[in-house]
Design a protein around this motif. Structure first.
Motif, short mmCIF file in Angstrom:
data_model
loop_
_atom_site.label_atom_id
_atom_site.label_comp_id
_atom_site.label_asym_id
_atom_site.label_seq_id
_atom_site.Cartn_x
_atom_site.Cartn_y
_atom_site.Cartn_z
N SER A 1 -2.15 -3.58 1.61
CA SER A 1 -0.84 -3.11 1.13
C SER A 1 -0.20 -2.21 2.16
O SER A 1 0.99 -2.35 2.49
CB SER A 1 -1.00 -2.35 -0.18
N LEU B 1 0.91 -4.13 5.23
CA LEU B 1 2.13 -4.87 4.95
C LEU B 1 3.34 -3.95 4.92
O LEU B 1 4.40 -4.25 5.48
CB LEU B 1 2.01 -5.59 3.60
N THR B 2 3.16 -2.77 4.28
CA THR B 2 4.25 -1.79 4.24
C THR B 2 4.68 -1.44 5.66
O THR B 2 5.87 -1.44 5.98
CB THR B 2 3.77 -0.51 3.54
N ILE C 1 6.53 -4.48 7.31
CA ILE C 1 7.89 -4.70 6.80
C ILE C 1 8.81 -3.57 7.28
O ILE C 1 9.94 -3.80 7.72
CB ILE C 1 7.90 -4.79 5.26
N THR C 2 8.30 -2.32 7.23
CA THR C 2 9.14 -1.19 7.64
C THR C 2 9.51 -1.30 9.11
O THR C 2 10.68 -1.12 9.48
CB THR C 2 8.39 0.14 7.39
N LEU D 1 12.13 -3.81 9.61
CA LEU D 1 13.45 -3.36 9.16
C LEU D 1 14.04 -2.34 10.12
O LEU D 1 15.25 -2.31 10.34
CB LEU D 1 13.34 -2.76 7.76
N LEU D 2 13.18 -1.49 10.71
CA LEU D 2 13.71 -0.49 11.64
C LEU D 2 14.29 -1.17 12.88
O LEU D 2 15.31 -0.73 13.42
CB LEU D 2 12.63 0.52 12.01
#
Lengths: 723, 244
Positions: free
Chosen positions: B93, B96-97, B100-101, B104-105
């Protein structure tokens, strides 16, 4: 006695909009003559329209004169201004003292020019319309200006209203019977009521119960049932309105609807679908299922629960009743100020929608308290918070979000209704009321989409593990993701106002915040998928098929949402059909999840299974229809939303043609669904207590469940052998 | 052939995949014009390719997951009235966080360089500001030398080519939104508070001006026109309007 008082107060709130609003003077007038002297009309000034007949003849020309007398002395320059409006016919400007405004409705409104600013008398011509059956209302606003050219202190204004009848007018119809689209709206509203009544009387539970029982019931299952019928009614109304929109846009420059009626349809479609259909439909299941899932005998406050239901029913009816009273709300479901002010939207529609929203917010607040106490205090012994079923978890987050943001909507709506009814001027443009409205509304509006989404996700989290026969993957991750998502959701409202001139640094913060929303939802999404790993899915079971379809639809909505979260992309995509397609993909996914939920819990509520074959047809028709409707509209990145016609040269007609066909396909699918719903209540295969092999407690009681759900001997958890 | 049972879902996912691609095809047929559109269309391409990559990855993952299905009842299958079983991997988890972060950055940094360009006008000597006012249902243009007319008169908003021009946009009555879709420019026109936008047109021609915020019954008819003129033609028109 107390109850009567409370009832009276609610009735009063509902009728407030009927009171006459305060006018703020001249609107829409060029050259700085907006509402001289401010405040209210002055009795020292008289504005008069002369030259009007009592009864007009078709296409005849009349010479009109608008005169202003009284007020400050005439100084020769900058001494007066006027605005004359009529709801029919054509004005003709005779000299350079007057000019027509308000393209393209040439002629319905006329005002002075800068040359005509120095006099207090203007001559214009009015040509009567061809159709002489309508009443025409003329309204003139006049400013008596003191000529100092500096400010409006000392200037005064007043208005004059005259109504003339046509030769063949029958005294002026209250309702517009000639408008086909309006008639279709009325017919579909009545038709939806008929469909719901048909479903209700078919309900096996109705046989045994009287009308009085349904009016006074406080049992959570009966109230859940009432929520279901009511939200089916509002869904049908919302769908019918969307079809009218699709008919209007099917070809370029269609004249099926007027701009005003189109705006009413768009506004009420949005408001009814988001606030009165999709979200409360999941609360039908929340009412019915949550208490059983946590092993409770009823909600914590059963009578308050009944109150919530009746408030939401009448809230929706009051909001939609505008169609019968001269026009529903027409400023978009986001109600951007100042279009919602009495000046720009003089009909009762927005006030009625405001009153309906107040009732809705009361309902939501009572529900919130009820669910919070029920979920936190009434769980059966042996069920700690972290071991609650996922649907209940999602409802818990939903009601917490509701508690956090609906007060913002309440304050916004009360201020709006105050502005319209009492002239309080909270959202006056001169104090930047527009930005003020945007902030308050979207502080509510953004979390609202999660309020709509979370129950649907909760249904998926029940359906997937049970029907693929494996425990939910990453249960704790999902719960913490929901916490994070709820917190982020109340911080990112300003992404709805990226190009309204808010601080650039704040916009960057909001961009990052909005993008971060996809972290918790990405984790939830991947966990749902991972549940399929080495599982035994049964693709013949309808709820699973619907949820799988919804997962596919939701991904498109989610990815396009990331595009929109970028402040730079938003510059072009804001207010376009791309945005509309994006949120219909997310909300469409929620609707399909909710359909899955209906197929899942139908046997529990009615004791019979829904027909599988019809259900599969329903799924494929709905799935294809939704994609057919919205995929082409992603291409229209340059088309503004909420426009009621477009030119052929724009090249949008093919996308709209496909989308309109898709809209009808979706509607046809839902008719099939309601037929299945109706038929299966008598002819469906009898379902046992646990047709899906479910693990949560609603499957441990009979279908439909007994009045008090569980007997006193019930102990949680059950052992595997006791099954 | 246990996977035949998955036919439904495979078909469903592939359909979704194709539709995701198809969703924005029009974009590549009609590139925009002007300095903003160049930046914007590049940015859209970045988002579009990353979006498609993510869609392929996720649908592919889903398809692979369905092929892992088993014939016998899984050992941890849920049963009635059980305490829910925890399954999953906390480390996974968190990673993955982080992934993804980070993803997005990267997207944010691309976005931020574009928005900085959009909101800082690169002014030149002959730049000027046009005041644009939105009314129900037309646009009013006010030039620095006093030329003042509206789109209701059927006249286009005239600007010179290759010259940065600033728009100071305000709503005269209600909330409008001033937009030049083909130049990828949009400025909200709020009553009582002006907003700034700018344009660097690179091609002469006529382009539509539209309102992107519901402003009343005839919102759909609130259409203006932008005429990008050769510099000499513009100067001639501009001086002529000066009253000389």
């Amino acid at each position: 006695m107390k109850r009567t008082l409370a009832l009276l107060a609610i009735v009063l709130v509902a009728f407030l909009p009927g009171m006459e609003g305060v006018s703020n003077g001249i609107g829409n007038v060029d050259n700085g003559c907006n509402c001289h002297g401010g405040g209210s009309a002055s009795e020292q000034v008289t504005v008069f329209i002369s030259g009007l007949p009592d009864v007009y003849n078709s296409t005849e020309t009349y010479q009109l004169t608008v005169t202003i007398t009284g007020g400050p002395d005439e100084s020769g320059s900058n001494s007066g201004g006027f605005n004359l409006h009529a709801n029919g016919g054509t004005f003709v400007s005779l000299d350079n003292h007057t000019r027509l405004i308000s393209e393209p409705n040439k002629g319905v409104e006329i005002t002075h020019t800068s040359e005509g600013n120095d006099v207090r008398e203007w001559n214009v011509e009015w040509i009567a319309p061809l159709d002489d059956t309508d009443e025409i209302t003329f309204r003139a606003y006049g400013n008596a200006v003191d000529g100092d050219g500096v400010n409006s202190v000392g200037d005064l204004w007043n208005s004059h209203k005259v109504t003339v009848e046509g030769l063949n007018s029958d005294g002026g119809p209250i309702l517009d019977f000639t408008n086909l689209a309006w008639w279709l709206i009325i017919i579909t509203i009545l038709g939806s009521v008929a469909v719901v009544v048909l479903l209700m009387v078919r309900n096996p539970a109705v046989d045994k119960k009287t009308v009085m029982h349904w009016l006074t019931t406080t049992n959570h299952k009966d109230i859940g049932m009432l929520y279901l019928w009511t939200t089916i009614l509002f869904t049908l109304i919302g769908l019918a309105l969307s079809l009218l929109i699709r008919i209007q846009l099917i070809v370029p420059e269609n004249d099926f609807m007027t701009g005003g009626l189109f705006n009413e349809a768009v506004t009420m479609h949005g408001a009814v679908m988001v606030l009165f259909a999709v979200s409360p439909m999941s609360f039908a299941f929340a009412n019915y299922i949550v208490p059983i899932q946590i092993g409770a005998k009823d909600m914590a406050f059963p009578r308050l629960n009944a109150m919530s239901y009746w408030l939401i029913l009448f809230g929706g009816l009051v909001a939609a009743s505008g169609f019968f009273f001269g026009g529903a709300a027409d400023a978009g479901w986001t109600f951007y100020s100042p279009l919602t002010s009495i000046e720009y939207s003089p009909g009762a529609g927005i006030s009625l929608a405001g009153a309906g929203l107040v009732l809705l917010i009361l309902s939501v607040t009572f529900s919130t308290i009820n669910f919070l106490v029920t979920i936190l205090q009434m769980r059966t012994p042996g069920m700690p918070l972290m071991k609650m079923p996922m649907f209940t978890w999602n409802i818990l987050f939903t009601v917490i979000l509701m508690l956090a943001v609906f007060p913002a909507l309440l304050s916004a709506v009360l201020m709006l209704v105050g502005d319209r009814v009492f002239g309080t001027m909270f959202f006056d443009p001169s104090i930047d009321g527009t930005t003020w409205w945007l902030h308050i509304f979207w502080f509510f509006g953004h979390p609202e989409v999660y309020i709509v989404l979370l129950p649907g996700l909760g249904m998926s989290m029940e359906i997937i593990p049970n029907l693929v026969r494996r425990p939910l993957y990453g249960r704790k991750t999902i719960i913490f993701s929901l916490v994070v998502a709820s917190i982020i959701s109340v911080l990112v409202w300003a992404h709805h106002m990226f190009i309204t001139g808010i601080n650039p640094t704040f916009r960057k913060f909001e961009t990052i915040g909005t993008e971060l929303v996809s972290v918790p939802f990405g984790l939830i999404y991947l966990s749902l998928l991972a549940t399929f790993y080495r599982s035994k899915p049964n693709w013949k079971q309808l709820p699973l098929v619907f949820v799988a379809g919804a997962i596919g639809i939701f991904l498109v909505g989610g990815i396009t949402g990331v595009y929109l979260s970028s402040v730079a992309m938003d510059v072009n995509l804001r207010g376009s059909y791309y945005l509309v397609a994006h949120f219909h993909y997310t909300l469409g996914a929620v609707a399909v999840m909710t359909l899955g939920g209906i197929y899942y819990w139908y046997p529990k509520m009615f004791g019979r299974m829904m027909d599988e074959k019809l259900g599969f047809y329903h799924f494929w028709i709905t799935f294809i229809g939704i994609n057919l409707t919205w995929i082409p509209l992603f291409g229209l990145t340059d088309m503004p939303r909420r426009i009621y016609f477009y030119q052929e040269s724009a090249g949008w007609e093919l996308a709209h043609l496909i989308a309109s066909i898709g809209g009808f396909v979706v509607f046809a699918g839902q008719l099939l669904f309601f037929y299945n719903f109706w038929r299966s209540m008598k002819h469906g295969e009898v379902a046992g207590a646990n047709p899906w092999n479910g693990s949560t407690l609603e499957w441990a009681v009979s279908s439909p469940p007994p009045v008090h759900n569980f007997d006193d001997a019930f102990v949680y958890p059950l052992t595997q052998e006791s099954e | 052939m246990k996977n035949m049972r998955s036919f439904t879902v495979i078909f469903l996912s592939s359909a979704m995949l194709m539709l995701t691609f198809g969703s924005i095809i029009k974009w590549f047929q009609e590139p925009g014009t002007g300095a903003h559109a160049k930046v914007y269309d590049e940015l859209f391409f970045v988002y579009w390719s990353l979006g498609c990559a993510v869609a392929i990855a996720v649908y592919g993952f889903f398809l692979w997951l369905v092929t892992t299905e088993v014939d016998e009842e899984p050992i941890d299958a849920p049963y009635l009235g059980q305490i829910p079983i925890e399954r999953g991997n906390v480390k996974l988890s968190w990673s993955l966080t982080a992934i993804i972060t980070a993803f997005l950055l990267v997207l944010s940094s691309v976005t931020f360089s574009s928005i900085d360009f959009f909101e800082t006008p690169e002014l030149e000597e002959d730049s000027f500001t046009v005041q644009v006012t939105g009314w129900q249902y037309y646009w009013e243009y006010q030039y620095p030398n006093g030329i003042n007319y509206t789109s209701a008169a059927g006249e286009p908003l005239r600007i010179p080519v290759d010259t940065p021009v600033v728009f100071e946009v305000i709503g005269g009555d209600v909330f409008h939104s001033f937009a030049l879709p083909e130049h990828r420019i949009k400025v909200d026109a709020l009553p009582s508070r002006p907003n700034i936008g700018w344009i660097l047109a690179e091609e002469t021609g006529n382009y539509p001006i539209r309102c992107y915020e519901l402003c009343g019954a005839d919102h759909a008819a609130m259409i203006g026109e932008l005429e990008v003129m050769e510099k000499e033609d513009f100067d001639q028109w501009y001086r002529g309007g000066d009253g000389q």
